[in-house]
Design a protein around this motif. Structure first.
Motif, PDB file in Angstrom:
ATOM      1  N   SER A  44      70.498   4.953  63.382  1.00 20.77           N
ATOM      2  CA  SER A  44      70.257   3.523  63.163  1.00 20.77           C
ATOM      3  C   SER A  44      68.948   3.242  62.436  1.00 20.77           C
ATOM      4  CB  SER A  44      70.246   2.789  64.510  1.00 20.77           C
ATOM      5  OG  SER A  44      69.179   3.262  65.321  1.00 20.77           O
ATOM      6  N   TRP A  86      67.726   1.310  58.693  1.00 22.73           N
ATOM      7  CA  TRP A  86      68.742   0.366  58.237  1.00 22.73           C
ATOM      8  C   TRP A  86      68.319  -1.066  58.568  1.00 22.73           C
ATOM      9  CZ3 TRP A  86      73.266   1.326  55.601  1.00 22.73           C
ATOM     10  CH2 TRP A  86      73.662   2.670  55.496  1.00 22.73           C
ATOM     11  N   LEU A 119      69.328  -4.481  60.134  1.00 24.66           N
ATOM     12  CA  LEU A 119      70.290  -4.929  61.121  1.00 24.66           C
ATOM     13  C   LEU A 119      71.191  -6.002  60.508  1.00 24.66           C
ATOM     14  CD1 LEU A 119      70.467  -4.169  64.199  1.00 24.66           C
ATOM     15  CD2 LEU A 119      69.380  -6.378  64.650  1.00 24.66           C
ATOM     16  N   TRP A 125      78.319  -2.566  64.912  1.00 24.73           N
ATOM     17  CA  TRP A 125      77.327  -1.871  64.100  1.00 24.73           C
ATOM     18  C   TRP A 125      76.509  -0.903  64.957  1.00 24.73           C
ATOM     19  CZ3 TRP A 125      72.090  -1.105  63.574  1.00 24.73           C
ATOM     20  CH2 TRP A 125      71.644  -0.645  62.329  1.00 24.73           C
ATOM     21  N   LEU A 126      76.041  -1.376  66.107  1.00 21.90           N
ATOM     22  CA  LEU A 126      75.222  -0.531  66.977  1.00 21.90           C
ATOM     23  C   LEU A 126      76.022   0.674  67.486  1.00 21.90           C
ATOM     24  CD1 LEU A 126      73.348  -3.324  68.959  1.00 21.90           C
ATOM     25  CD2 LEU A 126      72.315  -1.728  67.331  1.00 21.90           C
ATOM     26  N   LYS A 151      76.438   3.316  64.950  1.00 22.20           N
ATOM     27  CA  LYS A 151      75.230   4.146  64.816  1.00 22.20           C
ATOM     28  C   LYS A 151      74.905   4.888  66.113  1.00 22.20           C
ATOM     29  CE  LYS A 151      74.468   2.372  60.715  1.00 22.20           C
ATOM     30  NZ  LYS A 151      74.806   3.155  59.505  1.00 22.20           N
ATOM     31  N   ALA A 193      73.954   3.683  68.945  1.00 24.31           N
ATOM     32  CA  ALA A 193      72.684   3.162  69.454  1.00 24.31           C
ATOM     33  C   ALA A 193      72.950   2.275  70.666  1.00 24.31           C
ATOM     34  CB  ALA A 193      71.969   2.359  68.375  1.00 24.31           C
ATOM     35  N   VAL A 211      67.826  -0.541  70.084  1.00 21.90           N
ATOM     36  CA  VAL A 211      67.056  -0.375  68.847  1.00 21.90           C
ATOM     37  C   VAL A 211      65.803  -1.237  68.932  1.00 21.90           C
ATOM     38  CG1 VAL A 211      69.009   0.192  67.340  1.00 21.90           C
ATOM     39  CG2 VAL A 211      68.365  -2.205  67.683  1.00 21.90           C
ATOM     40  N   VAL A 264      65.392  -1.478  61.332  1.00 19.32           N
ATOM     41  CA  VAL A 264      65.325  -0.794  62.619  1.00 19.32           C
ATOM     42  C   VAL A 264      64.228   0.265  62.574  1.00 19.32           C
ATOM     43  CG1 VAL A 264      66.570   0.660  64.261  1.00 19.32           C
ATOM     44  CG2 VAL A 264      67.748  -1.244  63.125  1.00 19.32           C
ATOM     45  N   GLY A 308      65.662   3.900  67.315  1.00 24.58           N
ATOM     46  CA  GLY A 308      66.930   3.742  68.012  1.00 24.58           C
ATOM     47  C   GLY A 308      67.147   4.879  68.973  1.00 24.58           C
TER      48      GLY A 308
END
Length: 527
Positions: A405, A408, A410, A478-479, A482, A484, A487, A495, A498
């Motif tokens: 993560s 990147w 968010l 999204w999290l 990744k 995660a 984060v 980010v 993470g």
């Protein structure tokens, strides 16, 4: 000579990059001066498009909704052959930033709104018709010598830091002795701005006329304007090319007559691919075209400068307030330059696609792309090759612990807070350092809270205090993509760190004494 005035930051140049920086620093409460040689907004339209990431930056200073009123979102794009038949047709795919992915704009209107935004901040002083003659670094500040062009007098001021956003020919860059490596294309382009009298079929879409005889860009701009761009042919007289007679000869070939548009201006530009050798010299930073120049093929020149401002300003505020070490500012070029280089590479690639002059290769291009783009997924994949890259930094100011993560930006979905109000995520975060997490806060969160970071839980249920509901699941997807569970988000939405489920957060960055955020409440600019 007037006595010294002392500022936190001086901004040289009041185009979109400088005006965005003035808004960002004004919102952060810094004492700022803007130095601009011209007396008013530059009347010639230059930039013609923006993207969703830049709109997030303008959202952060309360101006996105007002700017949106004067933009054309989600227009179709087409690459057409010499007969005007498309071989690629598409619209840009959104990247979950909460704004249209690509929009056309009229730059003088954008400049006016950005300057109205600056006027909200009494601690931001604007010196129009002033020229910076000298910028000298010292251990504690930069000494600037200004010429007041209205009174033919000199002024001297000091600033802790300087942002030079004074364009591709940047006098400040010259004063600092910084090289500007790259090349200028030998081919010159005619740029025609017009006022629309009567709309025609295709007036509201961008078309790249990939005609080997005369490549032409046919571009809508809002507020009743339209633009054409095409190269000067070998042997053509540039002075004659900008006459009404010559312009109408080209527009008539496009099927446009005096009944559709009125010519406002015709000028000739050169395209550049250049990058400054250094973006920081002591306490002076180059931004926008002063730091880099790219061809206009994907409309990212202005956008790159706005991104520069967003990356640099929160760091300047942290250092000026003594909350972070000066070394933080070295991450500006480390983060921004690779992204700018990749954007430039894609702009050049699209330019080559448009301007192919060899007829056999142009025929092959048209035939192959017309058939390839009919296949599922090809258009989406093509956007990743020739349009803007993902919002991700390769290196810079991030936690050393590796995680998918990190680095990147968010995404920005709509969320609901504990009061039941539905907001864009950035408006909830408010530019603060924030620990976002599923379920209970991970071990190590208290270290971040103790020096001022916020903590916010993400849930799919009705949110209690200290939590938000991810309304459509964008943030959760999204999290989880990744891997995660939590984060740490920087003030610019990228980010910093993470961790997987059950893992502790890394400690706050060394040298940071206070991550709290004390910016005033944003106020918008009315229509």
């Amino acid at each position: 000579m007037n006595e010294d005035s002392i500022y936190d930051v001086a901004i040289i140049g009041y185009g979109p990059t400088g005006a965005t920086a003035a808004n960002l620093l004004g919102r952060l409460g810094l004492n700022v001066v803007v130095i601009e040689r011209d007396s008013d907004v530059y009347g010639r339209a230059r930039a013609i498009s923006t993207d969703e990431e830049v709109m997030r930056i303008w959202q952060s200073v309360g101006l996105a909704d007002r700017l949106q009123q004067d933009m054309l979102p989600d227009r179709p794009l087409a690459w057409v052959d010499a007969n005007g038949v498309p071989f690629i047709e598409t619209t840009m795919t959104p990247r979950d930033c909460g704004h249209p992915p690509q929009q056309f704009l009229y730059q003088p209107a954008v400049d006016h709104v950005l300057r109205q935004g600056v006027a909200r901040f009494p601690h931001v002083e604007v010196l129009l018709e002033h020229e910076c003659l000298r910028a000298v670094n010292s251990e504690s500040w930069v000494e600037l010598m200004l010429a007041d062009l209205r009174t033919n007098s000199l002024k001297r001021l000091r600033a802790s830091y300087v942002i030079a956003a004074d364009g591709g020919s940047s006098p400040t860059r010259g004063l600092l002795g910084v090289g500007y490596a790259g090349r200028t294309y030998t081919e010159r382009w005619v740029v025609i701005d017009t006022k629309v009298i009567r709309e025609w079929d295709g007036h509201d879409r961008l078309r790249f006329h990939c005609n080997p005889a005369r490549p032409t860009v046919d571009c809508p701009t809002p507020l009743g304007h339209h633009r054409w761009e095409y190269p000067a042919r070998a042997g053509e007289d540039e002075k004659k090319l900008v006459t009404d007679e010559a312009v109408w000869a080209v527009l008539h070939q496009q099927g446009i007559t005096e009944n559709e548009v009125k010519i406002l201006r015709a000028v000739i530009y050169s395209h550049h691919v250049r990058v400054a050798d250094r973006w920081r010299v002591g306490r002076v930073f180059l931004a926008g075209d002063a730091a880099h120049a790219m061809p206009p093929w994907i409309g990212q020149g202005m956008c790159a400068g706005v991104r520069d401002a967003a990356n640099l300003c929160w760091k300047l505020a942290a250092v000026v307030r003594g909350r972070a070490p000066d070394s933080l500012l070295d991450s500006y070029q480390a983060e921004r330059k690779p992204h700018v280089t990749e954007v430039t590479r894609r702009a050049v690639r699209n330019g080559r696609l448009i301007t192919e002059r060899r007829k056999p290769l142009a025929w092959l291009r048209n035939h192959l792309l017309r058939n390839l783009t009919r296949l599922p997924g090809v258009l989406a994949g093509g956007q990743k090759l020739i349009w803007i890259p993902d919002a991700r930094y390769r290196a810079g100011f991030f936690a050393p612990q590796a995680h998918a993560s990190v680095r990147w930006q968010l995404p920005q979905p709509w969320v609901t807070d504990s009061t039941g109000e539905r907001l864009r995520l950035d408006d909830v975060l408010g530019g603060a350092w924030t620990v976002l997490h599923f379920g209970a806060a991970p071990v190590g969160t208290d270290q971040w809270r103790r020096i001022g970071a916020c903590s916010l839980a993400v849930t799919s249920r009705e949110p209690a205090a200290g939590a938000i509901r991810d309304d459509d699941g964008t943030l959760a997807r999204w999290l989880r993509g990744k891997r995660a569970a939590a984060v740490v988000v920087r003030p610019d939405g990228f980010v910093f760190a993470g961790v997987d489920s059950g893992r502790p957060l890394p400690p706050p960055p060394a040298g940071f004494t206070d991550l709290s955020y004390s910016a005033p409440i944003r106020t918008g600019v009315s229509a």
